[in-house]
Design a protein around this motif. Sequence first.
Motif, PDB file in Angstrom:
ATOM      1  N   LEU A   1      -2.735  -1.651   9.432  1.00 28.40           N
ATOM      2  CA  LEU A   1      -2.200  -2.315   8.364  1.00 28.40           C
ATOM      3  C   LEU A   1      -0.810  -2.863   8.335  1.00 28.40           C
ATOM      4  O   LEU A   1      -0.166  -2.197   9.370  1.00 28.40           O
ATOM      5  CB  LEU A   1      -2.085  -1.628   7.090  1.00 28.40           C
ATOM      6  N   LYS A   2      -0.488  -4.280   8.112  1.00 28.83           N
ATOM      7  CA  LYS A   2       0.612  -4.796   8.351  1.00 28.83           C
ATOM      8  C   LYS A   2       1.406  -4.961   7.085  1.00 28.83           C
ATOM      9  O   LYS A   2       0.756  -5.107   5.994  1.00 28.83           O
ATOM     10  CB  LYS A   2       0.635  -6.181   8.899  1.00 28.83           C
ATOM     11  N   ALA A   3       2.887  -4.888   7.108  1.00 29.42           N
ATOM     12  CA  ALA A   3       3.659  -5.056   5.659  1.00 29.42           C
ATOM     13  C   ALA A   3       3.344  -6.421   5.066  1.00 29.42           C
ATOM     14  O   ALA A   3       3.175  -7.386   5.953  1.00 29.42           O
ATOM     15  CB  ALA A   3       5.088  -4.979   6.175  1.00 29.42           C
ATOM     16  N   GLY A   4       3.479  -6.573   3.908  1.00 24.12           N
ATOM     17  CA  GLY A   4       3.356  -7.687   3.137  1.00 24.12           C
ATOM     18  C   GLY A   4       1.997  -8.060   2.391  1.00 24.12           C
ATOM     19  O   GLY A   4       1.041  -6.804   2.452  1.00 24.12           O
ATOM     20  N   ARG A   5       1.430  -9.177   1.862  1.00 22.18           N
ATOM     21  CA  ARG A   5       0.251  -9.188   1.289  1.00 22.18           C
ATOM     22  C   ARG A   5      -0.770  -9.395   2.476  1.00 22.18           C
ATOM     23  O   ARG A   5      -0.742  -9.855   3.336  1.00 22.18           O
ATOM     24  CB  ARG A   5       0.372 -10.557   0.535  1.00 22.18           C
ATOM     25  N   CYS A   6      -1.929  -8.787   1.830  1.00 28.65           N
ATOM     26  CA  CYS A   6      -3.236  -8.816   3.017  1.00 28.65           C
ATOM     27  C   CYS A   6      -4.461  -8.550   2.014  1.00 28.65           C
ATOM     28  O   CYS A   6      -4.469  -8.102   0.948  1.00 28.65           O
ATOM     29  CB  CYS A   6      -3.068  -7.905   4.030  1.00 28.65           C
TER      30      CYS A   6
ATOM     31  N   ILE B   1       0.374   8.474   5.240  1.00 30.88           N
ATOM     32  CA  ILE B   1       1.443   7.342   4.817  1.00 30.88           C
ATOM     33  C   ILE B   1       1.537   7.624   3.378  1.00 30.88           C
ATOM     34  O   ILE B   1       0.714   8.226   2.749  1.00 30.88           O
ATOM     35  CB  ILE B   1       0.628   6.026   4.905  1.00 30.88           C
TER      36      ILE B   1
ATOM     37  N   GLY C   1       2.534   6.209  -0.288  1.00 30.52           N
ATOM     38  CA  GLY C   1       2.585   5.209  -1.084  1.00 30.52           C
ATOM     39  C   GLY C   1       3.452   5.367  -2.339  1.00 30.52           C
ATOM     40  O   GLY C   1       3.292   6.247  -2.814  1.00 30.52           O
TER      41      GLY C   1
END
Length: 75
Positions: free
Chosen positions: A11-16, A54, A56
Amino acid sequence: MLPSYVLLANLKAGRCSNTAEVHLLRLWGARNVRKGGELMSVDTFLLDEQFTRIQGITNASRIDPFRHRLSEGSM
């Protein structure tokens, strides 16, 4: 067609629009003691199928649609 899941490490940071399938290990609320214990956020520890962990944090204003799905040990 079955949904496609990604691992937490991918997963990458930001909207996805990716979806990760995880186990909810721990869950607790952060409360504002100056405002009568008002819920500020919900903190979680999540674990994927390759044991990547992780933390959250979800703002209290975004919790209601998901509250019924949040229980420790659930997926």
